[in-house]
Design a protein around this motif. Structure first.
Motif, PDB file in Angstrom:
ATOM      1  N   THR A  92      -7.840  39.393 -42.918  1.00  0.00           N
ATOM      2  CA  THR A  92      -7.105  40.497 -42.772  1.00  0.00           C
ATOM      3  C   THR A  92      -7.441  41.018 -41.614  1.00  0.00           C
ATOM      4  OG1 THR A  92      -7.180  40.948 -45.175  1.00  0.00           O
ATOM      5  CG2 THR A  92      -6.258  42.628 -43.756  1.00  0.00           C
ATOM      6  N   LEU A  93      -8.504  41.324 -41.247  1.00  0.00           N
ATOM      7  CA  LEU A  93      -8.820  41.977 -39.862  1.00  0.00           C
ATOM      8  C   LEU A  93      -8.471  40.934 -38.593  1.00  0.00           C
ATOM      9  CD1 LEU A  93     -12.255  43.621 -40.743  1.00  0.00           C
ATOM     10  CD2 LEU A  93      -9.915  44.813 -40.516  1.00  0.00           C
ATOM     11  N   ILE A  94      -8.657  39.900 -38.706  1.00  0.00           N
ATOM     12  CA  ILE A  94      -8.453  38.780 -37.808  1.00  0.00           C
ATOM     13  C   ILE A  94      -6.794  38.738 -37.532  1.00  0.00           C
ATOM     14  CG2 ILE A  94      -8.330  36.413 -37.222  1.00  0.00           C
ATOM     15  CD1 ILE A  94     -11.158  36.035 -38.607  1.00  0.00           C
ATOM     16  N   GLU A  95      -6.106  38.826 -38.466  1.00  0.00           N
ATOM     17  CA  GLU A  95      -4.656  38.831 -38.414  1.00  0.00           C
ATOM     18  C   GLU A  95      -4.156  40.094 -37.775  1.00  0.00           C
ATOM     19  OE1 GLU A  95      -3.207  38.290 -42.538  1.00  0.00           O
ATOM     20  OE2 GLU A  95      -4.012  36.379 -42.539  1.00  0.00           O
ATOM     21  N   ARG A  96      -4.839  41.340 -37.976  1.00  0.00           N
ATOM     22  CA  ARG A  96      -4.382  42.573 -37.147  1.00  0.00           C
ATOM     23  C   ARG A  96      -4.621  42.314 -35.639  1.00  0.00           C
ATOM     24  NH1 ARG A  96      -2.673  46.486 -40.122  1.00  0.00           N
ATOM     25  NH2 ARG A  96      -3.053  48.126 -38.393  1.00  0.00           N
ATOM     26  N   VAL A  97      -5.864  41.608 -35.261  1.00  0.00           N
ATOM     27  CA  VAL A  97      -6.137  41.433 -34.063  1.00  0.00           C
ATOM     28  C   VAL A  97      -5.023  40.385 -33.394  1.00  0.00           C
ATOM     29  CG1 VAL A  97      -7.761  40.417 -32.306  1.00  0.00           C
ATOM     30  CG2 VAL A  97      -8.535  42.010 -34.230  1.00  0.00           C
ATOM     31  N   SER A  98      -4.696  39.345 -34.180  1.00  0.00           N
ATOM     32  CA  SER A  98      -3.909  38.205 -33.704  1.00  0.00           C
ATOM     33  C   SER A  98      -2.265  38.973 -33.500  1.00  0.00           C
ATOM     34  CB  SER A  98      -3.827  37.224 -34.769  1.00  0.00           C
ATOM     35  OG  SER A  98      -5.379  36.679 -34.778  1.00  0.00           O
ATOM     36  N   ARG A  99      -2.114  39.851 -34.264  1.00  0.00           N
ATOM     37  CA  ARG A  99      -0.825  40.602 -34.088  1.00  0.00           C
ATOM     38  C   ARG A  99      -0.755  41.711 -33.031  1.00  0.00           C
ATOM     39  NH1 ARG A  99       0.898  42.167 -40.300  1.00  0.00           N
ATOM     40  NH2 ARG A  99       2.809  42.593 -39.228  1.00  0.00           N
ATOM     41  N   ARG A 100      -1.764  41.794 -32.271  1.00  0.00           N
ATOM     42  CA  ARG A 100      -1.882  42.670 -31.094  1.00  0.00           C
ATOM     43  C   ARG A 100      -1.991  44.164 -31.826  1.00  0.00           C
ATOM     44  NH1 ARG A 100       1.145  40.780 -25.945  1.00  0.00           N
ATOM     45  NH2 ARG A 100      -0.343  42.138 -24.894  1.00  0.00           N
ATOM     46  N   LEU A 101      -2.556  44.484 -32.595  1.00  0.00           N
ATOM     47  CA  LEU A 101      -2.398  45.859 -32.999  1.00  0.00           C
ATOM     48  C   LEU A 101      -3.586  46.484 -32.496  1.00  0.00           C
ATOM     49  CD1 LEU A 101      -1.422  45.204 -36.741  1.00  0.00           C
ATOM     50  CD2 LEU A 101      -0.070  45.888 -34.832  1.00  0.00           C
ATOM     51  N   VAL A 102      -4.619  46.072 -31.591  1.00  0.00           N
ATOM     52  CA  VAL A 102      -5.706  46.780 -31.063  1.00  0.00           C
ATOM     53  C   VAL A 102      -5.022  47.323 -29.738  1.00  0.00           C
ATOM     54  CG1 VAL A 102      -7.846  46.666 -29.878  1.00  0.00           C
ATOM     55  CG2 VAL A 102      -7.407  45.299 -31.961  1.00  0.00           C
ATOM     56  N   VAL A 103      -5.045  48.425 -29.406  1.00  0.00           N
ATOM     57  CA  VAL A 103      -4.401  49.308 -28.244  1.00  0.00           C
ATOM     58  C   VAL A 103      -5.402  50.111 -27.435  1.00  0.00           C
ATOM     59  CG1 VAL A 103      -2.403  49.317 -29.596  1.00  0.00           C
ATOM     60  CG2 VAL A 103      -3.903  51.304 -29.421  1.00  0.00           C
ATOM     61  N   ASP A 104      -4.875  49.924 -26.217  1.00  0.00           N
ATOM     62  CA  ASP A 104      -5.519  51.182 -25.675  1.00  0.00           C
ATOM     63  C   ASP A 104      -5.177  52.583 -25.801  1.00  0.00           C
ATOM     64  OD1 ASP A 104      -7.145  52.713 -23.696  1.00  0.00           O
ATOM     65  OD2 ASP A 104      -6.139  51.754 -21.888  1.00  0.00           O
ATOM     66  N   GLY A 105      -6.079  53.352 -26.929  1.00  0.00           N
ATOM     67  CA  GLY A 105      -5.482  54.319 -27.490  1.00  0.00           C
ATOM     68  C   GLY A 105      -6.188  55.830 -27.064  1.00  0.00           C
ATOM     69  N   HIS A 106      -6.332  56.762 -27.761  1.00  0.00           N
ATOM     70  CA  HIS A 106      -6.859  57.873 -27.586  1.00  0.00           C
ATOM     71  C   HIS A 106      -8.550  57.793 -27.400  1.00  0.00           C
ATOM     72  CE1 HIS A 106      -8.271  62.175 -27.942  1.00  0.00           C
ATOM     73  NE2 HIS A 106      -7.239  62.337 -27.461  1.00  0.00           N
ATOM     74  N   GLY A 107      -9.108  57.274 -28.341  1.00  0.00           N
ATOM     75  CA  GLY A 107     -10.410  57.334 -28.459  1.00  0.00           C
ATOM     76  C   GLY A 107     -11.178  58.398 -29.400  1.00  0.00           C
ATOM     77  N   ASP A 108     -10.516  59.448 -29.508  1.00  0.00           N
ATOM     78  CA  ASP A 108     -11.178  60.443 -30.227  1.00  0.00           C
ATOM     79  C   ASP A 108     -10.198  61.474 -30.880  1.00  0.00           C
ATOM     80  OD1 ASP A 108     -13.548  62.222 -31.136  1.00  0.00           O
ATOM     81  OD2 ASP A 108     -13.747  63.381 -29.370  1.00  0.00           O
ATOM     82  N   LEU A 109      -9.108  60.960 -31.702  1.00  0.00           N
ATOM     83  CA  LEU A 109      -8.399  61.486 -31.959  1.00  0.00           C
ATOM     84  C   LEU A 109      -8.452  62.589 -33.121  1.00  0.00           C
ATOM     85  CD1 LEU A 109      -5.168  61.951 -31.409  1.00  0.00           C
ATOM     86  CD2 LEU A 109      -4.922  60.256 -33.400  1.00  0.00           C
ATOM     87  N   ARG A 110      -8.798  63.741 -32.686  1.00  0.00           N
ATOM     88  CA  ARG A 110      -9.149  64.873 -33.962  1.00  0.00           C
ATOM     89  C   ARG A 110      -8.358  65.959 -33.831  1.00  0.00           C
ATOM     90  NH1 ARG A 110     -15.159  66.455 -32.379  1.00  0.00           N
ATOM     91  NH2 ARG A 110     -14.837  65.503 -30.325  1.00  0.00           N
TER      92      ARG A 110
END
Length: 231
Positions: A92-110
């Protein structure tokens, strides 16, 4: 340039009970636009899985340090569920990476980094470290959701999650959101208790209490995730 009013942060508004459903809708719209346009991070699925496992191991090692007096039973139960999820749901996690759901995000969204006034500014992105900003966008929202609950705003966090569910491919039955929440809670528990490594920590009484609060949240989530994994 204008000075932002500290009383209008999401954290302050959650603590005072002044958040509104309209705030959640507007903030979610801002986040949806951000994640829709955020640069995708290319990472090998195996590397991503390894990073999740290594991060969990680091958390366990610090939290199980007997000098901190944290509840070992809780930590071990949570660790067992994390390990089981990584084994059973790796695909399931591999499929999320393959669908390019890993982004250059905020990093500390609080909540302390978010203002509930137009245009709903979000500050303190981890600009200094691109590696820490690279994550599944759902992981960042799981973190924000966790912090909202810790501050008494579970309903606000739920509203954000619902609004972003389609954008972030959030399938509750997969357990991914719970897994990410657990990981964030364990990380925050570790970072909290790690203050006691300092020879003269400020407010030393604060950190064990905060670590235990995060561990309690992690354990509650782990119980839910364990039930999902048993299906």
């Amino acid at each position: 340039m204008r000075r932002l009013n500290e009383d209008e942060t999401l954290e302050a508004m959650l603590r005072s009970g002044k958040t509104r459903s309209a705030d959640a809708e507007q903030l979610a719209a801002v986040l949806a636009r951000f994640y829709s346009h955020a640069a995708r991070v290319l990472i090998e699925p195996e590397t991503y899985l390894a990073s999740l496992h290594e991060a969990a191991i680091l958390d366990w090692r610090v939290l199980l340090n007997r000098s901190f007096g944290l509840p070992h039973g809780t930590i071990l139960r949570v660790a067992s569920v994390q390990r089981r999820f990584l084994e059973q749901s790796a695909q399931t996690l591999i499929e999320r990476v393959s669908r390019r759901l890993v982004v250059d995000g905020h990093g500390d969204l609080r909540p302390e980094h978010i203002w509930l006034t137009p245009p709903y500014p979000i500050i303190d992105c981890l600009e200094f470290n691109s590696r820490l900003r690279a994550s599944d966008a759902l992981d960042e929202i799981a973190f924000l959701h966790l912090e909202c609950e810790r501050l008494g705003g579970r309903r606000f966090g739920d509203a954000i999650r619902r609004r972003l569910a389609r954008t972030l491919h959030d399938d509750p039955a997969s357990g991914v959101f719970l897994f990410y929440r657990i990981g964030r809670a364990m990380l925050r528990a570790r970072l909290s208790i790690a203050h006691l490594f300092d020879a003269h920590p400020r407010t030393p009484e604060k950190w064990p209490r905060l670590a235990r609060a995060y561990l309690a949240l992690a354990e509650a989530d782990a119980r839910q995730l364990k039930r999902l994994l048993a299906r």
